[in-house]
Write an enzyme that holds these catalytic residues in place. Structure first.
Site, PDB file in Angstrom:
ATOM      1  N   ASP A 141     -13.410   8.539   7.187  1.00 29.88           N
ATOM      2  CA  ASP A 141     -13.735   8.319   8.604  1.00 29.88           C
ATOM      3  C   ASP A 141     -14.525   9.458   9.245  1.00 29.88           C
ATOM      4  OD1 ASP A 141     -12.768   5.761   8.807  1.00 29.88           O
ATOM      5  OD2 ASP A 141     -10.816   6.337   9.618  1.00 29.88           O
ATOM      6  N   LYS A 148      -3.787   3.681   5.903  1.00 28.54           N
ATOM      7  CA  LYS A 148      -4.029   2.247   5.781  1.00 28.54           C
ATOM      8  C   LYS A 148      -2.826   1.451   6.305  1.00 28.54           C
ATOM      9  CE  LYS A 148      -6.015   0.861   1.688  1.00 28.54           C
ATOM     10  NZ  LYS A 148      -5.935   0.320   0.308  1.00 28.54           N
ATOM     11  N   THR A 156       0.838  -1.194   0.000  1.00 26.55           N
ATOM     12  CA  THR A 156       0.000   0.000   0.000  1.00 26.55           C
ATOM     13  C   THR A 156       0.875   1.247   0.000  1.00 26.55           C
ATOM     14  OG1 THR A 156      -1.743   1.241   1.132  1.00 26.55           O
ATOM     15  CG2 THR A 156      -0.211   0.053   2.541  1.00 26.55           C
ATOM     16  N   ASP A 173      -7.546  -3.844  -0.635  1.00 25.43           N
ATOM     17  CA  ASP A 173      -8.344  -2.934  -1.452  1.00 25.43           C
ATOM     18  C   ASP A 173      -9.648  -2.706  -0.711  1.00 25.43           C
ATOM     19  OD1 ASP A 173      -8.164  -1.407  -3.999  1.00 25.43           O
ATOM     20  OD2 ASP A 173     -10.157  -2.280  -4.242  1.00 25.43           O
ATOM     21  N   GLY A 191      -9.197   8.984   5.263  1.00 29.10           N
ATOM     22  CA  GLY A 191     -10.237   8.813   4.244  1.00 29.10           C
ATOM     23  C   GLY A 191     -11.578   9.380   4.678  1.00 29.10           C
ATOM     24  N   LYS A 200     -11.293   1.264  16.529  1.00 31.08           N
ATOM     25  CA  LYS A 200     -11.581   1.166  15.089  1.00 31.08           C
ATOM     26  C   LYS A 200     -11.062  -0.167  14.543  1.00 31.08           C
ATOM     27  CE  LYS A 200     -10.899   2.949  10.476  1.00 31.08           C
ATOM     28  NZ  LYS A 200     -10.118   3.723   9.532  1.00 31.08           N
TER      29      LYS A 200
END
Ligand code: ITT
Length: 204
Positions: free
Chosen positions: A156, A12, A7, A68, A154, A176
């Protein structure tokens, strides 16, 4: 086992490293090995996860693990979906993607703002591994009217976590990881790893 984490997304990568800790894998980020980004040409999370894992394995000669993921919003027919990272255009940042999502949902009432995060993890022992390990996780929620919180990455700040009265960006990172799409996919992967990565019956 040395595994390249395929990534280029730092948010991430942080979560993947926390979730993979203690599994006995020696992790190395693809950026540290000079792996260029893969072209995500697949129509599904599964296809793109495999493309990224095979690409990193091909460039490094190592086993590779890719994620992904993306957000599917019911009122938008499942968009942004596999295009979540580039929803507001090529190279779009999180703020631009969040703005576009709020614009697309303008006037949609809370009860019709249901959504879910998807995550597919692909693990390949080598670039041409004929039996890749594929695991998925889903996280149901709802899209807020205004962003809240500064954690995560992102979408969130716009993702309301059911039963918590918080956005995903307001959760403690460990919480999370316990309940997220990524956390669930990685829990399934950890179980397969503990079973020696033996082939198993199951759907994805
Ligand atoms: P890599 O392909 O290099 O891993 P990417 O960001 O391009 O990085 P994806 O193609 O899988 O990764 O797109 C995932 C996008 O979905 C990500 O950029 C976010 O916008 C969103 N997303 C995925 N997981 C998320 C999470 O846990 N919280 C918030 N947004 C998330």
């Amino acid at each position: 086992m040395r595994v390249v984490v395929a990534t280029g997304n730092p948010g991430k990568a942080r979560e993947l490293e926390a979730l993979l800790a203690g599994l006995g894998l020696e992790l190395v980020l693809q950026s540290e090995l000079g792996v260029p980004p893969a072209e995500e040409t697949g129509a599904s999370f599964v296809e793109n996860a495999l493309i990224k894992a095979r690409h990193a394995a091909r460039h490094t000669g190592l086993a590779a693990l890719a994620d992904d993921s993306g957000l599917a919003v019911d009122a938008l027919g499942g968009a942004p979906g596999v295009r979540s990272a580039r929803y507001a255009g090529p190279g779009a940042d999180d703020a631009a993607n969040n703005r576009k999502l709020l614009e697309a949902l303008a006037g949609v009432p809370p009860e019709r703002r249901t959504a879910r995060f998807h995550c597919v993890i692909a693990f390949v022992r080598s670039a041409d591994d004929p039996v890749p390990v594929l695991c998925q996780g889903v996280w149901e929620g709802r899209i807020l009217q205004v962003p809240r919180g500064s954690g995560g990455f992102g979408y969130d700040p716009l993702f309301e976590v059911p039963g918590r009265g918080l956005s995903a960006a307001e959760l403690d990172p460990a919480e999370k990881n316990r309940i997220s799409h990524r956390g669930r996919a990685l829990a399934a992967f950890a179980a397969r790893l503990r079973a020696g990565l033996a082939p198993a019956t199951g759907c994805i």
